[in-house]
Design a protein around this motif. Structure first.
Motif, PDB file in Angstrom:
ATOM      1  N   SER A   7      55.587  15.173  95.484  1.00  0.00           N
ATOM      2  CA  SER A   7      54.399  15.599  94.737  1.00  0.00           C
ATOM      3  C   SER A   7      53.786  16.800  95.443  1.00  0.00           C
ATOM      4  O   SER A   7      53.392  16.700  96.613  1.00  0.00           O
ATOM      5  N   LEU A  84      45.829  13.605  94.936  1.00  0.00           N
ATOM      6  CA  LEU A  84      46.378  12.415  95.586  1.00  0.00           C
ATOM      7  C   LEU A  84      46.260  11.180  94.696  1.00  0.00           C
ATOM      8  O   LEU A  84      47.149  10.317  94.692  1.00  0.00           O
ATOM      9  N   TYR A  91      56.810  11.643  98.765  1.00  0.00           N
ATOM     10  CA  TYR A  91      56.204  12.529  99.755  1.00  0.00           C
ATOM     11  C   TYR A  91      55.177  13.433  99.089  1.00  0.00           C
ATOM     12  O   TYR A  91      55.281  13.758  97.899  1.00  0.00           O
ATOM     13  N   ILE A  92      54.197  13.858  99.885  1.00  0.00           N
ATOM     14  CA  ILE A  92      53.147  14.770  99.447  1.00  0.00           C
ATOM     15  C   ILE A  92      53.295  16.100 100.166  1.00  0.00           C
ATOM     16  O   ILE A  92      53.517  16.143 101.384  1.00  0.00           O
ATOM     17  N   ARG A 167      53.613   9.658 101.136  1.00  0.00           N
ATOM     18  CA  ARG A 167      52.410   9.237 100.414  1.00  0.00           C
ATOM     19  C   ARG A 167      51.926   7.878 100.905  1.00  0.00           C
ATOM     20  O   ARG A 167      50.734   7.573 100.894  1.00  0.00           O
ATOM     21  N   TYR A 170      49.015   7.909 103.318  1.00  0.00           N
ATOM     22  CA  TYR A 170      47.704   8.054 102.693  1.00  0.00           C
ATOM     23  C   TYR A 170      47.242   6.731 102.084  1.00  0.00           C
ATOM     24  O   TYR A 170      46.110   6.286 102.305  1.00  0.00           O
TER      25      TYR A 170
END
Length: 328
Positions: A7, A84, A91-92, A167, A170
């Motif tokens: 992302s 988010l 993954y970010i 991600r 987070y």
């Protein structure tokens, strides 16, 4: 090689001159399994119109694009958080909308992520000026705690945009960017390293960080920005104290020195007085930080001795020459 989804979150505000280059570099990534999240933070210019027109050139990416719209400008941290909330990639990756990336970036980063199941991958990057670029090499660390110490000391950058991050970090730890506190919001990345189990450094630069301000060699802060920097710093220090078992008191002192150092990269002598008032307990550690250059130590000691004329002269002669002529 395309099994993991990435992302990419892109906040947008007043970047009509840059958004096309940024978006094209993202659309033309060689990796296919990418989710694009553009966050319109109530941009008053033609940024969104230019973006939407450009996106028609990439119909194969259309199903992978989300556009989130804020009714009012809420600031960079809130825009990142909006991205988010809707992201569902493994993954970010954060990309600022006035920057651009190499087309192989995601492909090469995710290849390492898939092979080694890494929580955070970080890379070198470029500082991009109007006519040239400066390659910014990062130190190689094997463990998250080594990275954490490097970021606190200043040898490693904690920018959001040269890192691919799971991600899950987070989500599992409720880590978000500081709403309403834009200055220093990059410090949030430090919290993620506090929770990471594995890290990987790739000695290559893919990200081009654009220096759009012709006076970027000196710092000008508003009262609000100064308050935000202090609040974000104090928040991150509390987080470290609560979530990291090892003693990092010395490194935290280095961190405070690094975060107030930009006050001395200024032609405003009022900033030098403010430097003396911020975290004076950290000044004892100036000479001990191995990441400080001799020049950094010089201007800090000059400020400490109230030789403000010398700090100002340094900025006029050295900083303006380096960044005003060499890296313009």
């Amino acid at each position: 090689m395309n099994t993991m989804k990435v992302s990419i979150i892109v906040p947008i505000y007043r970047v009509e001159e840059h958004i096309e280059r940024c978006a094209r570099s993202l659309m033309e990534q060689s990796y296919r399994n990418i989710e694009y999240i553009f966050v319109d933070d109530a941009s008053p210019d033609k940024s969104m119109a230019r973006l939407e027109k450009l996106l028609t050139d990439y119909p194969e990416r259309r199903e992978s694009i989300q556009i989130i719209t804020h009714d009012e400008n809420k600031g960079l941290p809130t825009a990142r958080n909006s991205g988010l909330r809707v992201a569902n990639g493994d993954y970010i990756f954060h990309c600022d909308s006035d920057d651009w990336v190499d087309e192989c970036m995601i492909s090469e980063l995710i290849a390492v992520a898939q092979q080694e199941d890494v929580d955070i991958i970080y890379t070198d990057f470029y500082l991009s000026f109007h006519t040239n670029e400066r390659y910014m090499r990062q130190p190689e660390f094997k463990m998250p705690m080594d990275c954490l110490q490097g970021m606190l000391c200043g040898s490693m950058k904690f920018n959001v945009w040269n890192k691919l991050i799971k991600r899950k970090l987070y989500v599992d730890h409720g880590i978000v960017f500081p709403t309403g506190q834009s200055m220093g919001e990059d410090m949030t990345i430090i919290k993620l390293f506090c929770k990471a189990n594995t890290v990987k450094y790739i000695p290559n630069g893919y990200y081009h960080y654009m220096q759009t301000n012709p006076n970027a060699h000196t710092k000008r802060f508003s009262e609000r920005q100064l308050v935000e920097i202090q609040r974000n710093l104090e928040d991150v220090v509390r987080y470290i104290e609560q979530h990291v078992a090892m003693d990092l008191n010395r490194e935290v002192a280095y961190f405070k020195l690094n975060m107030k150092l930009p006050l001395l990269i200024s032609l405003d002598t009022k900033m030098y007085a403010l430097w003396r008032n911020w975290f004076p307990e950290a000044n004892l550690f100036i000479k001990n930080n191995p990441a400080f250059s001799l020049r950094a130590k010089f201007i800090q000691y000059a400020a400490l001795k109230r030789m403000d004329w010398l700090v100002k002269l340094y900025n006029q002669l050295v900083i303006r020459f380096v960044y005003g002529i060499i890296f313009r």
